[in-house]
Write a protein that holds these residues in place. Sequence first.
Motif, short mmCIF file in Angstrom:
data_model
loop_
_atom_site.label_atom_id
_atom_site.label_comp_id
_atom_site.label_asym_id
_atom_site.label_seq_id
_atom_site.Cartn_x
_atom_site.Cartn_y
_atom_site.Cartn_z
N GLU A 85 0.08 3.90 -3.97
CA GLU A 85 -0.25 2.69 -4.73
C GLU A 85 1.00 2.24 -5.48
OE1 GLU A 85 -3.32 1.10 -8.22
OE2 GLU A 85 -3.18 3.23 -7.74
N ASP A 198 -11.86 4.80 -2.34
CA ASP A 198 -10.41 4.98 -2.28
C ASP A 198 -9.99 5.76 -1.04
OD1 ASP A 198 -9.95 3.57 -4.60
OD2 ASP A 198 -9.99 5.34 -5.88
N ARG A 202 -7.70 4.06 1.78
CA ARG A 202 -6.36 4.64 1.97
C ARG A 202 -6.01 4.75 3.46
NH1 ARG A 202 -2.16 5.62 3.00
NH2 ARG A 202 -0.69 7.20 2.27
N TRP A 205 -4.46 1.45 4.42
CA TRP A 205 -3.33 0.99 3.61
C TRP A 205 -2.03 1.39 4.31
CZ3 TRP A 205 -2.46 -2.38 0.05
CH2 TRP A 205 -1.37 -2.29 -0.81
N ALA A 210 2.56 -3.23 2.49
CA ALA A 210 3.17 -3.15 1.16
C ALA A 210 4.57 -3.75 1.14
CB ALA A 210 3.22 -1.71 0.70
N SER A 237 -12.37 -0.13 -4.26
CA SER A 237 -11.19 0.71 -4.18
C SER A 237 -10.05 0.14 -5.02
CB SER A 237 -10.73 0.82 -2.72
OG SER A 237 -9.42 1.31 -2.63
N TYR A 239 -7.10 0.09 -4.03
CA TYR A 239 -6.21 -0.59 -3.10
C TYR A 239 -6.67 -2.02 -2.81
CZ TYR A 239 -4.57 4.18 -2.16
OH TYR A 239 -4.07 5.44 -2.28
N TRP A 242 -4.70 -5.05 -4.33
CA TRP A 242 -3.39 -5.16 -3.67
C TRP A 242 -3.54 -5.80 -2.30
CZ3 TRP A 242 0.80 -4.91 -6.35
CH2 TRP A 242 0.88 -4.11 -7.47
#
Length: 625
Positions: A85, A198, A202, A205, A210, A237, A239, A242
Amino acid sequence: MRHVPAGLLGVVAASLLVSASSGAIAAPFAAPSAAPPAAPSAAPALPKTGATDPAAAKEEPKPPEMPAAVRWQARVLTPNVLSCEPVILEVGWRNTSTERVTYPDDQPLLFVVRQPGEKGLRLFWIVRRIRRDLMIPLAPGQTYSRKVPFVLGWEPGETKPPKEFVLTEPGPYEIFIVGALNAKPMAVTVAEAASAADVAARKWWTVEAARWLVGGRPDPKTVEPALETIYSDHPTSRYAPWAMWIHATIMTARGDAGDFAAAARLGEMLAARYPDFALREEVLKATVAVYAATGKADRGHQVLAELARLFPQSRYLADLRERLDKAAARPVARPVVRSEMPSPATPIPRATVRVSGTEMIPQGAREAFQAFWRAVAGGDFAALAALLAEEFMSDDGPRQQYLSALWKQRKNAAAGAIQVRVGKARLAEAYARPRSMPSGAARTWQGELCIVDGSLAVAWDRPGGVKDVTRRPTACWVLRKSAAGRWKLLSETSSTPNLLAAGQAQGIYSKLPRGLKTWRISDGTRERFPYEEIKAELGLTGKVADDRARWVNHKLTMTGAAMTEPRLQGQIRLPLNSDAPTPGQWIVRDVHICLAPGPSGDLILKRIDLKMPSQPSRPDPAGLP
């Protein structure tokens, strides 16, 4: 981790202040584009006295550097994060002189990272292209600050970002910033994902997603499906915000009218859904900027008022007000949509309409639903346009394309009949519209919504006694209530069975490269895990390095008598663990995943076929993630 000798610090710090290419103006949600710096090298030898360099006069002037009077420091806004993160830093610059100075906002920042007790240091830096047109003025004693997502960096000598996050492994970290006034290291603690949301998010992700936070530009097609999965399927979550922020950035970078509107809606949803998001101020600012750029000053002022309420000292307020005032004063160039519509003198074929089951729909939404079908049957396109929300989406695309498709269906007909059966209706606060064939885009909406499920049958009498009949047993209409209390149609999906199956299969197909290892699907009686079944059939259970297994899409085809059975074709590449009988061996197979519509309308798994590759290959382990 690889370590860099501490003796390189001075050389690298100096290299961060040399020239960098000026960048184009970034899209409202997007960070300025980034490029990896050159590896630091020893200082060049000085020329002899009196010597001249003929090329020196032709060189472009160096970008502005940080004035000596500007001092800066940083603090961590998110000291506790999950693995991978982003960490948010607030970097502040202060003018310590008695005179006014200007400095470039987009300065490279060098970070030194280590875990407590480590002797070796690792260097990372966020590099943003310096824009000569963006200089920040500072009065004597004045301070300016901005938030920096601490995500990725480059090590000296590398030509591209490493395929990993800076802070991947759980545990405590110390972050130093070269050149800052911080006397002590900044502490950050990284934890493993613990909650179910999460852990699930994940898995979707990715590093590629990112990288958009620091100006990288990976192919959006490789990251958008994963981002949508994170914030749609796992909204609780950490994430998720984001993912929404990055997806809005991607939409804005594409720069067309539909994506600008979607980015603004996503920005508003993000700010409302996640009040504790560290970049909430920046989200609201970017949303107002999109409205200003697209001429929607009224809506922009509403979001700006929310920004001023939540962040009354925000430095963005004055600039955004000026941009909105300019947007309100200039004419807006609307995109030209090529669509076929009847001329005023053209006779419009009409249809009879029968709508049953409307008693299930709450009043208000029911009246709008009935008015919509009366307008469709009568061919009243003006009334139809008034009943469709501005962001309406259909199987044929947005509002204008939908109206054009309705006209094309009836223009050569003598008369028609429409039958609508409502199966169920419910009120909701959110709706995630799936992608639908042929041109329906995926969208997510929030508000006071009414979701109506049912079926649709349309018959048109064509010349020569031909009757053109279309039956759509699975249909869904979504209505939304406006602030003024008026209900309008927001979405329609009424695909035929083969198009519905194709749209569902396309959604699965686009997610397989990133989601095969976690994908689960029912076969009509029980839930199954295709990835585990493939490994078991190959006798590789417990022998495969799952974190490096890779799926490559080949093609999606529709099969069956009614073309309702999707076949997903691809290739799986499985590396063996070092304790396998043949260390370093790679297993490659072509895979056909055969699906079919189930009783509920969702796709179910029929079978999985494994085949030897048509062109045997031994993938290079270095080329796999």
